[in-house]
Design an enzyme around this catalytic site. Structure first.
Site, PDB file in Angstrom:
ATOM      1  N   ASP A   1       0.870  -1.174   0.000  1.00 53.46           N
ATOM      2  CA  ASP A   1       0.000   0.000   0.000  1.00 53.46           C
ATOM      3  C   ASP A   1       0.910   1.227   0.000  1.00 53.46           C
ATOM      4  OD1 ASP A   1      -1.688   2.146   0.596  1.00 53.46           O
ATOM      5  OD2 ASP A   1      -3.073   0.876   1.715  1.00 53.46           O
TER       6      ASP A   1
ATOM      7  N   TYR B   1      -5.133  11.186  -3.915  1.00 55.16           N
ATOM      8  CA  TYR B   1      -5.478  12.457  -3.262  1.00 55.16           C
ATOM      9  C   TYR B   1      -4.538  12.874  -2.136  1.00 55.16           C
ATOM     10  CZ  TYR B   1      -7.787   9.164  -0.091  1.00 55.16           C
ATOM     11  OH  TYR B   1      -8.059   8.122   0.738  1.00 55.16           O
ATOM     12  N   LYS B   2      -3.484  12.098  -1.882  1.00 54.34           N
ATOM     13  CA  LYS B   2      -2.555  12.531  -0.829  1.00 54.34           C
ATOM     14  C   LYS B   2      -1.418  13.321  -1.480  1.00 54.34           C
ATOM     15  CE  LYS B   2      -4.193   9.191   2.463  1.00 54.34           C
ATOM     16  NZ  LYS B   2      -4.237   7.772   2.804  1.00 54.34           N
TER      17      LYS B   2
ATOM     18  N   ARG C   1      -0.265  14.664  13.319  1.00 55.86           N
ATOM     19  CA  ARG C   1       0.514  14.286  12.135  1.00 55.86           C
ATOM     20  C   ARG C   1       0.757  15.509  11.260  1.00 55.86           C
ATOM     21  NH1 ARG C   1      -1.985   9.984   8.090  1.00 55.86           N
ATOM     22  NH2 ARG C   1      -3.283  11.758   7.542  1.00 55.86           N
TER      23      ARG C   1
HETATM   24  C1  LIG Z   1      -5.432   6.975   3.133  1.00 55.17           C
HETATM   25  C2  LIG Z   1      -5.218   5.509   3.080  1.00 55.17           C
HETATM   26  C3  LIG Z   1      -6.159   4.680   2.451  1.00 55.17           C
HETATM   27  C4  LIG Z   1      -7.436   5.262   1.928  1.00 55.17           C
HETATM   28  O1  LIG Z   1      -8.228   4.385   1.218  1.00 55.17           O
HETATM   29  P1  LIG Z   1      -9.444   4.946   0.345  1.00 55.17           P
HETATM   30  O2  LIG Z   1     -10.106   3.752  -0.158  1.00 55.17           O
HETATM   31  O3  LIG Z   1      -8.821   5.786  -0.737  1.00 55.17           O
HETATM   32  O4  LIG Z   1     -10.290   5.799   1.224  1.00 55.17           O
HETATM   33  C5  LIG Z   1      -5.872   3.324   2.372  1.00 55.17           C
HETATM   34  N1  LIG Z   1      -4.746   2.809   2.898  1.00 55.17           N
HETATM   35  C6  LIG Z   1      -3.828   3.593   3.517  1.00 55.17           C
HETATM   36  C7  LIG Z   1      -2.576   2.985   4.071  1.00 55.17           C
HETATM   37  C8  LIG Z   1      -4.059   4.958   3.644  1.00 55.17           C
HETATM   38  O5  LIG Z   1      -3.176   5.724   4.266  1.00 55.17           O
END
Ligand SMILES: *Cc1c(COP(=O)(O)O)cnc(C)c1O
Length: 365
Positions: free
Chosen positions: A150, A175-176, A324
């Protein structure tokens, strides 16, 4: 986006799928992202959300290891990853088991020859700790397991070399650090060698070999295409492409240097300016083990973050007590870091956090 709305959609309507390249846009943006994560252009696809993509690639991985019953992940993983694994296991008739490692566990001890797939988050959302991708992947492969990475807090934040590490699958957010805007579509990576030997369960028409033949039965497309499900969100893809294009204009090595510089500066300034208060640094001190974020623990973390946001320093709170601070190296400056620490100091010295208004819990933290 205005051009796509007014010209492409406004004038050419559905003919834009061909005329303006909408049909292949998810691949085109994926190919650009591939450069940021050390993958080949045809190994990355933009689609769905990170959660949904995780479901798809873990399902595919399990198919490749039909006689193995264990999925390994971390107890401190982002909750959606664990929730999706639980749901998938239920969906598959509860024949699999989720084995969760703790932070200090020896990862090689958890990965036995009964393990089908290891699901790891490269940079932890809570602590900013960064795993050694090549090393962990090698350990999993030695035991015959596959690895899903991930990259939610990695893509666009730290250099990632999926091919060099021998990674099998990966997912991540748009989106990050990729600046695709709130709710931007996510991405997935499947190593070339695995693409045609596994399928994913969300067999929608966009993953079909010939979606516009309107056949009655499903035949998966070859390659990464079979990991698509339904119609991609074109407006969101357009916004994401701009974010990725901007990132690609910068040298990735220089971006990393800047990110390390920002984080190190923040750490040093917090020690220098805020040592009177009980902040505990939960991120690793060494930049080589840390993503582009620094996390501090404090019992009043929630109220402190709310008070900081009111001063224009926008950080996150992560339950139960973590503040954070994420440093987007493209546009956060060293002066911003200095100002953020001065605001943090003011919030503490003047006990601004102790106001009723900063204690009210909102739905999103
Ligand atoms: C932000 C984040 C997600 C978000 O998942 P969405 O399905 O896009 O909401 C998933 N895994 C990790 C490790 C994250 O930090």
């Amino acid at each position: 986006m205005a051009e796509v709305v007014e010209q492409e959609w406004g004038v050419d309507l559905i003919s834009s799928w061909n005329k303006h390249g909408w049909f292949t846009m998810a691949n085109r943006v994926g190919a650009k992202m591939a450069k940021l994560i050390g993958a080949k252009a045809h190994e990355v696809m933009v689609a769905d959300s990170t959660s949904v993509n995780l479901f798809k690639v873990v399902s595919a991985a399990l198919q490749l290891r039909p006689h193995r019953r264990i999925i390994v992940s971390e107890r401190a993983n982002f909750p959606t990853d664990l929730y999706m694994l639980e749901g998938l296991i239920r969906q598959l008739g509860s024949r699999h088991e989720l084995r969760l490692m703790d932070h200090d566990d020896d990862i090689s001890a958890s990965i036995t020859d009964a393990v089908a797939v290891v699901v790891l988050t490269h940079v932890s959302y809570r602590t900013g700790r960064m795993l050694d991708m090549a090393h962990c992947t090698q350990l999993a492969h030695q035991a015959g397991a596959l690895v899903v990475w991930d990259l939610a807090h990695s893509a666009g934040a730290v250099p990632v070399e999926l091919n060099e590490a021998g990674a099998d699958f990966a997912v991540g957010c748009g989106y990050k650090y990729l600046n695709g805007g709130p709710g931007a579509p996510a991405f997935l990576f499947v190593a070339e060698a695995l693409q045609d030997s596994c399928e994913q369960p969300l067999s929608g028409w966009f993953g079909h070999a010939q979606p516009f033949a309107f056949e009655h039965t499903y035949t998966p497309a070859s390659g990464i295409q079979r990991f698509q499900c339904g119609t991609p969100p074109i407006l969101s893809l357009v916004a994401l492409e701009v974010g990725v294009d901007l990132m690609l204009e910068a040298c990735q090595q220089e971006l990393r240097q800047k990110s390390v510089g920002l984080c190190d500066t923040f750490v040093a300034l917090v020690q220098q300016e805020c040592s009177s208060w009980a902040f505990q640094q939960v991120s690793p001190n060494s930049a080589s083990k840390r993503g582009s974020q620094v996390c501090l623990a404090h019992p009043e973390g929630y109220a402190i973050i709310q008070a900081l946001i009111a001063q224009g320093v926008v950080g996150d709170f992560r339950a139960p007590d973590i503040l954070r601070f994420g440093f987007a190296p493209l546009y956060i400056s060293y002066v911003d870091v200095w100002r953020a620490v001065q605001q943090l100091k003011a919030v503490m010295r003047e006990r601004l956090w102790d106001r009723e208004e900063y204690r009210q819990q909102s739905a999103v933290t």
